[in-house]
Design a protein around this motif. Structure first.
Motif, PDB file in Angstrom:
ATOM      1  N   GLU A   1       0.838  -1.204   0.000  1.00 47.90           N
ATOM      2  CA  GLU A   1       0.000   0.000   0.000  1.00 47.90           C
ATOM      3  C   GLU A   1       0.877   1.261   0.000  1.00 47.90           C
ATOM      4  O   GLU A   1       0.580   2.241  -0.676  1.00 47.90           O
ATOM      5  CB  GLU A   1      -0.891  -0.045   1.260  1.00 47.90           C
ATOM      6  CG  GLU A   1      -2.036   0.910   1.260  1.00 47.90           C
ATOM      7  CD  GLU A   1      -3.077   0.669   0.144  1.00 47.90           C
ATOM      8  OE1 GLU A   1      -3.314  -0.484  -0.241  1.00 47.90           O
ATOM      9  OE2 GLU A   1      -3.621   1.665  -0.343  1.00 47.90           O
TER      10      GLU A   1
ATOM     11  N   ALA B   1       0.816   4.512  -2.556  1.00 45.54           N
ATOM     12  CA  ALA B   1       0.650   5.897  -2.067  1.00 45.54           C
ATOM     13  C   ALA B   1       1.765   6.788  -2.608  1.00 45.54           C
ATOM     14  O   ALA B   1       1.524   7.943  -2.999  1.00 45.54           O
ATOM     15  CB  ALA B   1       0.645   5.901  -0.535  1.00 45.54           C
TER      16      ALA B   1
ATOM     17  N   HIS C   1       0.467  12.772  -9.150  1.00 40.24           N
ATOM     18  CA  HIS C   1      -0.268  14.030  -8.940  1.00 40.24           C
ATOM     19  C   HIS C   1       0.682  15.214  -9.083  1.00 40.24           C
ATOM     20  O   HIS C   1       0.377  16.210  -9.733  1.00 40.24           O
ATOM     21  CB  HIS C   1      -0.906  13.986  -7.543  1.00 40.24           C
ATOM     22  CG  HIS C   1      -1.910  15.057  -7.302  1.00 40.24           C
ATOM     23  ND1 HIS C   1      -1.562  16.293  -6.798  1.00 40.24           N
ATOM     24  CD2 HIS C   1      -3.243  15.098  -7.523  1.00 40.24           C
ATOM     25  CE1 HIS C   1      -2.643  17.034  -6.707  1.00 40.24           C
ATOM     26  NE2 HIS C   1      -3.683  16.348  -7.140  1.00 40.24           N
TER      27      HIS C   1
ATOM     28  N   GLU D   1     -11.667   0.026  -4.997  1.00 38.93           N
ATOM     29  CA  GLU D   1     -10.529   0.392  -4.133  1.00 38.93           C
ATOM     30  C   GLU D   1      -9.588   1.374  -4.845  1.00 38.93           C
ATOM     31  O   GLU D   1      -9.083   2.316  -4.225  1.00 38.93           O
ATOM     32  CB  GLU D   1      -9.754  -0.857  -3.700  1.00 38.93           C
ATOM     33  CG  GLU D   1     -10.474  -1.662  -2.637  1.00 38.93           C
ATOM     34  CD  GLU D   1      -9.868  -3.055  -2.426  1.00 38.93           C
ATOM     35  OE1 GLU D   1     -10.053  -3.589  -1.331  1.00 38.93           O
ATOM     36  OE2 GLU D   1      -9.234  -3.607  -3.360  1.00 38.93           O
TER      37      GLU D   1
ATOM     38  N   GLU E   1     -11.152   4.735  -4.846  1.00 42.01           N
ATOM     39  CA  GLU E   1     -11.066   5.350  -3.513  1.00 42.01           C
ATOM     40  C   GLU E   1      -9.660   5.924  -3.277  1.00 42.01           C
ATOM     41  O   GLU E   1      -9.501   7.054  -2.805  1.00 42.01           O
ATOM     42  CB  GLU E   1     -11.439   4.269  -2.486  1.00 42.01           C
ATOM     43  CG  GLU E   1     -11.543   4.710  -1.043  1.00 42.01           C
ATOM     44  CD  GLU E   1     -10.269   4.383  -0.279  1.00 42.01           C
ATOM     45  OE1 GLU E   1      -9.768   5.289   0.405  1.00 42.01           O
ATOM     46  OE2 GLU E   1      -9.760   3.233  -0.409  1.00 42.01           O
ATOM     47  N   ARG E   2      -8.610   5.174  -3.682  1.00 43.41           N
ATOM     48  CA  ARG E   2      -7.225   5.651  -3.504  1.00 43.41           C
ATOM     49  C   ARG E   2      -6.975   6.892  -4.364  1.00 43.41           C
ATOM     50  O   ARG E   2      -6.296   7.830  -3.945  1.00 43.41           O
ATOM     51  CB  ARG E   2      -6.198   4.590  -3.922  1.00 43.41           C
ATOM     52  CG  ARG E   2      -6.306   3.236  -3.238  1.00 43.41           C
ATOM     53  CD  ARG E   2      -6.106   3.291  -1.757  1.00 43.41           C
ATOM     54  NE  ARG E   2      -5.912   1.966  -1.199  1.00 43.41           N
ATOM     55  CZ  ARG E   2      -6.894   1.096  -0.869  1.00 43.41           C
ATOM     56  NH1 ARG E   2      -8.171   1.399  -1.061  1.00 43.41           N
ATOM     57  NH2 ARG E   2      -6.597  -0.080  -0.334  1.00 43.41           N
TER      58      ARG E   2
ATOM     59  N   ALA F   1      -9.220   9.130  -5.382  1.00 40.32           N
ATOM     60  CA  ALA F   1      -9.936  10.280  -4.804  1.00 40.32           C
ATOM     61  C   ALA F   1      -9.131  10.837  -3.629  1.00 40.32           C
ATOM     62  O   ALA F   1      -8.943  12.059  -3.509  1.00 40.32           O
ATOM     63  CB  ALA F   1     -11.338   9.860  -4.366  1.00 40.32           C
ATOM     64  N   ALA F   2      -8.607   9.945  -2.788  1.00 40.21           N
ATOM     65  CA  ALA F   2      -7.845  10.390  -1.611  1.00 40.21           C
ATOM     66  C   ALA F   2      -6.561  11.113  -2.021  1.00 40.21           C
ATOM     67  O   ALA F   2      -6.049  11.964  -1.286  1.00 40.21           O
ATOM     68  CB  ALA F   2      -7.524   9.187  -0.726  1.00 40.21           C
ATOM     69  N   ALA F   3      -6.037  10.792  -3.218  1.00 37.65           N
ATOM     70  CA  ALA F   3      -4.768  11.405  -3.660  1.00 37.65           C
ATOM     71  C   ALA F   3      -4.998  12.667  -4.493  1.00 37.65           C
ATOM     72  O   ALA F   3      -4.036  13.223  -5.037  1.00 37.65           O
ATOM     73  CB  ALA F   3      -3.970  10.369  -4.460  1.00 37.65           C
ATOM     74  N   GLY F   4      -6.265  13.109  -4.629  1.00 31.30           N
ATOM     75  CA  GLY F   4      -6.518  14.385  -5.312  1.00 31.30           C
ATOM     76  C   GLY F   4      -6.902  14.252  -6.782  1.00 31.30           C
ATOM     77  O   GLY F   4      -6.730  15.197  -7.555  1.00 31.30           O
TER      78      GLY F   4
ATOM     79  N   ARG G   1      -7.315  17.043  -9.783  1.00 33.90           N
ATOM     80  CA  ARG G   1      -8.269  18.112  -9.440  1.00 33.90           C
ATOM     81  C   ARG G   1      -7.574  19.445  -9.345  1.00 33.90           C
ATOM     82  O   ARG G   1      -6.395  19.513  -9.045  1.00 33.90           O
ATOM     83  CB  ARG G   1      -8.939  17.791  -8.107  1.00 33.90           C
ATOM     84  CG  ARG G   1     -10.124  16.864  -8.254  1.00 33.90           C
ATOM     85  CD  ARG G   1     -11.050  16.996  -7.066  1.00 33.90           C
ATOM     86  NE  ARG G   1     -10.392  16.513  -5.850  1.00 33.90           N
ATOM     87  CZ  ARG G   1     -10.509  15.258  -5.370  1.00 33.90           C
ATOM     88  NH1 ARG G   1     -11.280  14.400  -5.971  1.00 33.90           N
ATOM     89  NH2 ARG G   1      -9.872  14.886  -4.290  1.00 33.90           N
TER      90      ARG G   1
END
Ligand code: SAM
Length: 257
Positions: free
Chosen positions: A124, A128, A135, A219, A222-223, A225-228, A257
């Motif tokens: 994981e 990340a 990004h 999943e 979700e990852r 979205a959490a990273a922008g 984003r």
């Protein structure tokens, strides 16, 4: 024992990758990526470009491509393939790790992670790192395209089976003897591979392991979205049809984003 890493094995695999790939995925995903990337018209980074199977057709279609890979042996093959293009159209090739991208902030309009590239990140924390760096190197509204190999966790386990045989890339006969293991706790699928190459009277065995970790599409969403990233499309076939639970292609297109 050395820690299992997703980048292990590819140097030894390099001499046989195109041979095996021609019998599996082949060029099925090429038109999809060409449509998607020519539509973006942006400088594009391919994560894990390997032998240039996608990188070179994308560059030939006029996309300004940079290919990154950790394996010198895979990159050497991409370099040979890129020489078929006029000099001005050739992709840049960079040796490096996808978890620490050696590029300035906002230097790409698109980043692609094709053919299971995410699945080479076996922890994981590796994923990340890649998400944060993808990004960083994308400009605002830049496209992040991800293609996962869906069936890996469902592969049945087997031990030392002959899974392919034919005339080898260097002549002679080539046989792939393969074992598959599933580590459900760590979500890993491990391929132990031996390519047995018989040329004339000489037999050489090339042995290595490849490890992949598979997350489900929800999943990955979700990852992201959490990273922008904002997920724009989930695609379930290379013609661009919508993704469903049982789709045999898992493509996620997202934007910074
Ligand atoms: C399945 S191949 C894909 C090659 C190419 N994109 C294609 O579609 O044919 C995966 C590639 O990722 C590279 N790779 C795996 N882990 C990596 C890492 N951590 N950093 C850079 N490259 C990596 C391997 O060397 C290999 O060339």
């Amino acid at each position: 024992m050395t820690r299992r890493e997703g980048w292990h094995g590819w140097d030894t695999y390099a001499a046989f990758y195109d041979w095996e790939n021609a019998r599996t995925l082949g060029r099925r995903d090429v038109p999809f990526w060409r449509r998607t990337l020519t539509g973006e018209g942006a400088r594009t980074l391919e994560l894990g470009c390997g032998t240039g199977r996608l990188l070179v057709p994308m560059a030939r279609a006029g996309v300004s491509m940079v290919g990154l890979d950790r394996s010198a042996e895979m990159l050497a093959r991409a370099r040979t393939r890129a020489r078929r293009l006029p000099r001005a159209a050739r992709p840049a090739l960079v040796r490096g790790d996808i978890r620490t991208l050696p590029f300035p902030d906002r230097s790409f309009g698109a980043v692609m992670a094709p053919y299971g590239m995410f699945q080479s990140l076996v922890r994981e924390s590796d994923l990340a790192m890649l998400l944060a760096d993808a990004h960083r190197v994308l400009r605002r509204r830049g496209l992040f395209g991800i293609d996962l190999v869906p069936d890996l966790p469902k592969w049945r386990e087997y031990h030392e089976q002959v899974s392919m045989r034919g005339r080898g890339p260097r002549g002679g006969e080539l046989t792939l003897v393969e074992s598959v293991r599933q580590d459900q706790r760590r979500r890993l699928t491990i391929f132990d591979e031996t390519f047995v190459e018989r040329i004339g009277r000489s037999t050489t065995r090339h042995t290595f392991s490849l490890t992949f970790r598979t997350l489900t599409v929800p999943e990955v969403v979700e990852r992201l979205a959490a990273a922008g990233f904002a997920v724009e499309q989930l695609i379930g076939d290379y013609r661009g049809g919508a993704w469903t639970d049982d789709a045999d292609v898992w493509v996620v297109l997202a934007r910074k984003r």
